[in-house]
Design an enzyme around this catalytic site. Sequence first.
Site: not given
Ligand code: 13P
Length: 252
Positions: A9-11, A96, A98, A168, A174, A214, A235-236
């Site tokens: 997930n590149w956000k 998600h 967010e 999640e 994050g 994470s 994500g990251g």
């Molecule tokens: P991180 O891997 O950066 O914690 O993000 C997880 C996430 O929100 C994937 O959708």
Amino acid sequence: MRKKIIAGNWKMNLNPEEAMCILERSKMFPAESLPNTEIMFAVPALYAMMAENSLRETPHSVLVQDVSFQDDGAFTGEISVNMVKASGLQGALVAHSERREYHNENNISAGKKIKKLLDVDLVAVYCIGEKLESRKNKEEKQIVKTQLTEALSGFEVRNFDRLVIAYEPVWAIGTGEVATVEQISEMHHFIREELSKLFGAENAEKIRILYGGSMKPENALEIIQIQDVDGGLIGGASLKFDDFKSIILSSI
Ligand code: 13P
């Protein structure tokens, strides 16, 4: 047997050149190299066609990070499920944390989006998970149960391969903080039980449940090996191809 999914997930990250570089490098994994794993990229909407063009000859999937539950009309800034389908993409993330936090997404709107996606045979990755306060109050199971039942009750699912749940825990997104093996194992088992109540045991066995929060090369193998964990939503660590590659390799 359920195929694993490793989804990035590149956000709202990466410039077009960086994005293209990751997509091109992902071609090092042709279909025959990953008999039991699917790779997915949830990309910013603006990059979706570029990603689709780049990955067309590969087995990898391109998802958008959100979709509207409206069919069409005056909804500035939104993308419809039919647009996703007609553009050759494979599906969308839904709800998600967010989107829940900053854009008023809730279980009911999420359910409408999931139904629309599944109705046209796209993949819906439904994101659920509790906040830190709920975990501290030992309410995490109740929260997750409500997220599942409010969104998924009341419609028929034809293809359970295309319904994916991403657990999640918000406190692990994050933050560098990862849920423990016990916490993940207990929650994924609980989610499968709830899916079983909603859809029956045989169908619940077909639904992939991903962990997100994470996940990185150092912990991926341990997490992916947990029973009822069918991959990760990352994500990251999906923003650097070498990290993402290590996580993919952990799933083989
Ligand atoms: P991180 O891997 O950066 O914690 O993000 C997880 C996430 O929100 C994937 O959708």
